[in-house]
Enzyme design. Structure first.
Site, short mmCIF file in Angstrom:
data_model
loop_
_atom_site.label_atom_id
_atom_site.label_comp_id
_atom_site.label_asym_id
_atom_site.label_seq_id
_atom_site.Cartn_x
_atom_site.Cartn_y
_atom_site.Cartn_z
N ASP A 8 34.38 14.60 40.60
CA ASP A 8 35.07 15.21 39.47
C ASP A 8 36.32 15.91 40.00
O ASP A 8 36.22 16.76 40.90
CB ASP A 8 34.17 16.20 38.76
CG ASP A 8 33.03 15.53 38.01
OD1 ASP A 8 33.00 14.28 37.98
OD2 ASP A 8 32.19 16.25 37.45
N ASP A 129 29.03 12.08 25.63
CA ASP A 129 28.64 13.38 26.15
C ASP A 129 28.09 14.20 24.99
O ASP A 129 28.83 14.52 24.05
CB ASP A 129 29.83 14.09 26.79
CG ASP A 129 30.52 13.23 27.84
OD1 ASP A 129 29.82 12.47 28.53
OD2 ASP A 129 31.76 13.30 27.96
#
Length: 255
Positions: A8, A129
């Site tokens: 990330d 998500d």
């Protein structure tokens, strides 16, 4: 089942967040390319990349870091974060990204996802998500009124290569995977599902492996790999083993 190590990207560095909170970022490596090389040397087959800044701003922000990773390793890379139009999709695929992950735009403009799948078959995934069952957008900053399963079902006939399902409340919190929700989603779809969020131990991977037959094709792991809670060799051996037990009915297609 494929194990995807996660990188990330925030401000050019490799970080992990807790439940998607940008202010709770822990920097694990200031050189994402070096981190990618480390994952490649450990035997991983794929790499999961997310441009966190891009997810919030709605455009690529960590492009230099992504390009550094692409130049450092030969393994296929899937990339999400800030990819909101066909031009950006095409640009990343031309630069060497194997598969783009579309999240916010999948809620806002489903037809764009369909068009991307038509133009770039096998190279588009949808990232779902979820927070308490509802889809979050814009880097998880906002929660929509769309349910995760409803969104996934919209793309069943679109040619999406995979659904990447993340339980935000579990992500980075080391509390275990929401196996039930992930398996239920996978079972309801023909599209392969990749589990994400909360993997903290080999036990989590073992439980996911047990429900592989529902259509779970892979799992993304971040913090537990960085802090040593999961041994890469042991995890790869577990997930690559033939599926045991469970129904022999549904299996996800290879991706």
């Amino acid at each position: 089942m494929i194990l995807y190590p996660a990188i990330d990207l925030k401000d050019g560095a490799c970080v992990r967040l807790v439940r998607g909170e940008m202010e709770q970022a822990t920097v694990f490596n200031t050189d994402p390319a070096a981190q990618a090389k480390s994952f490649a040397s450990q035997g991983f087959e794929w790499l999961h990349l997310v441009d966190l800044n891009g997810a919030f701003e709605g455009r690529p922000v960590n492009a230099a870091a992504v390009e550094g990773v692409l130049g450092a390793v030969a393994m296929p890379v899937q990339l999400g974060g800030g990819i909101r139009d066909l031009k950006t999709i095409e640009d990343w695929l031309n630069r060497g990204v194997r598969r783009v992950i579309l999240g916010t735009i999948a809620v806002r403009d489903p037809e764009l996802v369909r068009e991307a799948c038509r133009r770039f078959p096998g190279r588009v995934a949808v990232g779902i998500d979820a927070r308490d069952g509802f889809v979050a957008v814009e880097g998880w900053a906002k929660t929509s009124t769309v349910k995760a399963l409803d969104l996934a079902l919209r793309f069943e006939d679109a040619g999406v290569s995979a659904i990447i399902y993340t339980d935000i409340n579990r992500d980075g919190a080391m509390g275990g995977v929401n196996v039930e929700a992930t398996a239920d989603l996978a079972f309801a779809l023909t599209t392969p599902v990749i589990a994400s969020g909360g993997v903290s131990s080999m036990a989590d991977l073992e439980v996911l492996k047990e429900v592989e037959h529902t259509g779970i094709d892979g799992v993304i792991c971040g913090r537990a790999l960085y802090d040593g809670r999961i041994d890469p060799a042991e995890a790869l051996a577990l997930l690559s083993a033939p599926a045991g037990g469970g129904s022999a009915g549904k299996t996800g297609e290879g991706i």
